[in-house]
Design a protein around this motif. Structure first.
Motif, PDB file in Angstrom:
ATOM      1  N   VAL A  49      44.341 -94.178  51.352  1.00  0.00           N
ATOM      2  CA  VAL A  49      43.781 -93.384  50.259  1.00  0.00           C
ATOM      3  C   VAL A  49      42.320 -93.135  50.607  1.00  0.00           C
ATOM      4  CG1 VAL A  49      43.204 -93.338  47.808  1.00  0.00           C
ATOM      5  CG2 VAL A  49      45.395 -94.289  48.566  1.00  0.00           C
ATOM      6  N   PHE A  50      41.888 -91.892  50.476  1.00  0.00           N
ATOM      7  CA  PHE A  50      40.531 -91.495  50.814  1.00  0.00           C
ATOM      8  C   PHE A  50      39.805 -90.961  49.586  1.00  0.00           C
ATOM      9  CE2 PHE A  50      42.939 -90.945  54.729  1.00  0.00           C
ATOM     10  CZ  PHE A  50      42.118 -91.557  55.668  1.00  0.00           C
ATOM     11  N   LEU A  58      39.329-102.339  51.337  1.00  0.00           N
ATOM     12  CA  LEU A  58      38.459-101.226  50.978  1.00  0.00           C
ATOM     13  C   LEU A  58      37.404-101.087  52.051  1.00  0.00           C
ATOM     14  CD1 LEU A  58      37.059 -99.188  49.033  1.00  0.00           C
ATOM     15  CD2 LEU A  58      35.955-101.163  48.002  1.00  0.00           C
ATOM     16  N   THR A  59      37.212 -99.865  52.515  1.00  0.00           N
ATOM     17  CA  THR A  59      36.174 -99.610  53.494  1.00  0.00           C
ATOM     18  C   THR A  59      35.242 -98.554  52.935  1.00  0.00           C
ATOM     19  OG1 THR A  59      37.734-100.054  55.256  1.00  0.00           O
ATOM     20  CG2 THR A  59      35.729 -98.925  55.874  1.00  0.00           C
ATOM     21  N   ALA A  60      33.965 -98.870  52.783  1.00  0.00           N
ATOM     22  CA  ALA A  60      32.972 -97.898  52.337  1.00  0.00           C
ATOM     23  C   ALA A  60      32.337 -97.289  53.574  1.00  0.00           C
ATOM     24  CB  ALA A  60      31.908 -98.565  51.469  1.00  0.00           C
ATOM     25  N   VAL A  61      32.388 -95.985  53.657  1.00  0.00           N
ATOM     26  CA  VAL A  61      31.867 -95.273  54.815  1.00  0.00           C
ATOM     27  C   VAL A  61      31.154 -94.021  54.350  1.00  0.00           C
ATOM     28  CG1 VAL A  61      33.619 -96.129  56.432  1.00  0.00           C
ATOM     29  CG2 VAL A  61      34.055 -94.071  55.126  1.00  0.00           C
ATOM     30  N   ASP A  62      30.509 -93.368  55.264  1.00  0.00           N
ATOM     31  CA  ASP A  62      29.884 -92.082  54.991  1.00  0.00           C
ATOM     32  C   ASP A  62      29.949 -91.289  56.285  1.00  0.00           C
ATOM     33  OD1 ASP A  62      28.531 -89.973  53.915  1.00  0.00           O
ATOM     34  OD2 ASP A  62      26.585 -90.942  53.898  1.00  0.00           O
ATOM     35  N   HIS A  63      31.165 -90.908  56.650  1.00  0.00           N
ATOM     36  CA  HIS A  63      31.397 -90.229  57.909  1.00  0.00           C
ATOM     37  C   HIS A  63      31.891 -88.810  57.668  1.00  0.00           C
ATOM     38  CE1 HIS A  63      30.732 -93.882  60.154  1.00  0.00           C
ATOM     39  NE2 HIS A  63      31.579 -94.511  59.363  1.00  0.00           N
ATOM     40  N   TRP A  70      31.941 -82.015  54.332  1.00  0.00           N
ATOM     41  CA  TRP A  70      32.703 -83.077  53.692  1.00  0.00           C
ATOM     42  C   TRP A  70      32.475 -84.407  54.387  1.00  0.00           C
ATOM     43  CZ3 TRP A  70      35.056 -82.513  49.148  1.00  0.00           C
ATOM     44  CH2 TRP A  70      35.272 -81.225  48.701  1.00  0.00           C
ATOM     45  N   HIS A  71      32.524 -85.487  53.590  1.00  0.00           N
ATOM     46  CA  HIS A  71      32.326 -86.850  54.089  1.00  0.00           C
ATOM     47  C   HIS A  71      33.345 -87.778  53.438  1.00  0.00           C
ATOM     48  CE1 HIS A  71      28.354 -86.071  55.889  1.00  0.00           C
ATOM     49  NE2 HIS A  71      28.312 -85.134  54.963  1.00  0.00           N
ATOM     50  N   VAL A  72      33.800 -88.780  54.183  1.00  0.00           N
ATOM     51  CA  VAL A  72      34.634 -89.832  53.610  1.00  0.00           C
ATOM     52  C   VAL A  72      33.694 -90.885  53.039  1.00  0.00           C
ATOM     53  CG1 VAL A  72      36.300 -91.659  54.091  1.00  0.00           C
ATOM     54  CG2 VAL A  72      36.580 -89.422  55.154  1.00  0.00           C
ATOM     55  N   HIS A  73      33.802 -91.147  51.751  1.00  0.00           N
ATOM     56  CA  HIS A  73      32.954 -92.125  51.087  1.00  0.00           C
ATOM     57  C   HIS A  73      33.621 -93.499  51.126  1.00  0.00           C
ATOM     58  CE1 HIS A  73      30.092 -93.825  48.317  1.00  0.00           C
ATOM     59  NE2 HIS A  73      31.032 -94.101  47.446  1.00  0.00           N
ATOM     60  N   LYS A  74      34.935 -93.548  50.869  1.00  0.00           N
ATOM     61  CA  LYS A  74      35.691 -94.816  50.902  1.00  0.00           C
ATOM     62  C   LYS A  74      37.107 -94.513  51.374  1.00  0.00           C
ATOM     63  CE  LYS A  74      33.282 -97.129  47.163  1.00  0.00           C
ATOM     64  NZ  LYS A  74      33.396 -97.721  45.831  1.00  0.00           N
ATOM     65  N   SER A  75      37.699 -95.512  51.999  1.00  0.00           N
ATOM     66  CA  SER A  75      39.124 -95.434  52.295  1.00  0.00           C
ATOM     67  C   SER A  75      39.760 -96.761  51.909  1.00  0.00           C
ATOM     68  CB  SER A  75      39.379 -95.109  53.763  1.00  0.00           C
ATOM     69  OG  SER A  75      38.906 -96.141  54.605  1.00  0.00           O
ATOM     70  N   TYR A  76      41.007 -96.707  51.468  1.00  0.00           N
ATOM     71  CA  TYR A  76      41.723 -97.875  50.983  1.00  0.00           C
ATOM     72  C   TYR A  76      43.064 -97.969  51.699  1.00  0.00           C
ATOM     73  CZ  TYR A  76      38.768 -96.575  46.970  1.00  0.00           C
ATOM     74  OH  TYR A  76      37.735 -96.202  46.160  1.00  0.00           O
ATOM     75  N   GLU A  77      43.486 -99.204  52.010  1.00  0.00           N
ATOM     76  CA  GLU A  77      44.815 -99.401  52.577  1.00  0.00           C
ATOM     77  C   GLU A  77      45.839 -99.447  51.479  1.00  0.00           C
ATOM     78  OE1 GLU A  77      44.165-102.940  55.059  1.00  0.00           O
ATOM     79  OE2 GLU A  77      44.818-101.637  56.688  1.00  0.00           O
TER      80      GLU A  77
END
Length: 85
Positions: A68-69, A2-7, A78-85
């Motif tokens: 998964v985004f 799990l990666t938490a981001v705000d990009h 729009w921003h990516v909040h989290k991405s999952y493998e």
């Protein structure tokens, strides 16, 4: 993982449903049925994101990698909040 981001991300829609995204310098095709997310499921502080909503979907890039985004719409796009493998 799990990666938490705000990009920032750029999304394209068909009939108000996400179909493509550019994020992290890569093009992603939406390869499942997106799920609309409401503010109650977000871990982001609601004070900073009043009326927060977004989408969860699987995206596949040109190399065949799928993630998964969780994306949300902010005041500046729009921003990516989290991405999952």
């Amino acid at each position: 993982m799990l990666t938490a981001v705000d990009h920032p991300a750029t999304l394209w829609f068909s009939n108000d449903i996400p179909v493509r995204m550019v994020y992290g310098g890569q093009r992603w095709r939406v390869t499942d049925t997106p799920t609309c997310l409401r503010h109650s499921i977000w871990s982001a502080p609601l004070e900073a994101h009043h009326g927060l909503y977004g989408w969860r979907f699987q995206g596949t890039n040109d190399d065949g990698t799928s993630l998964v985004f969780d994306v949300y719409k902010g005041e500046d796009g729009w921003h990516v909040h989290k991405s999952y493998e």
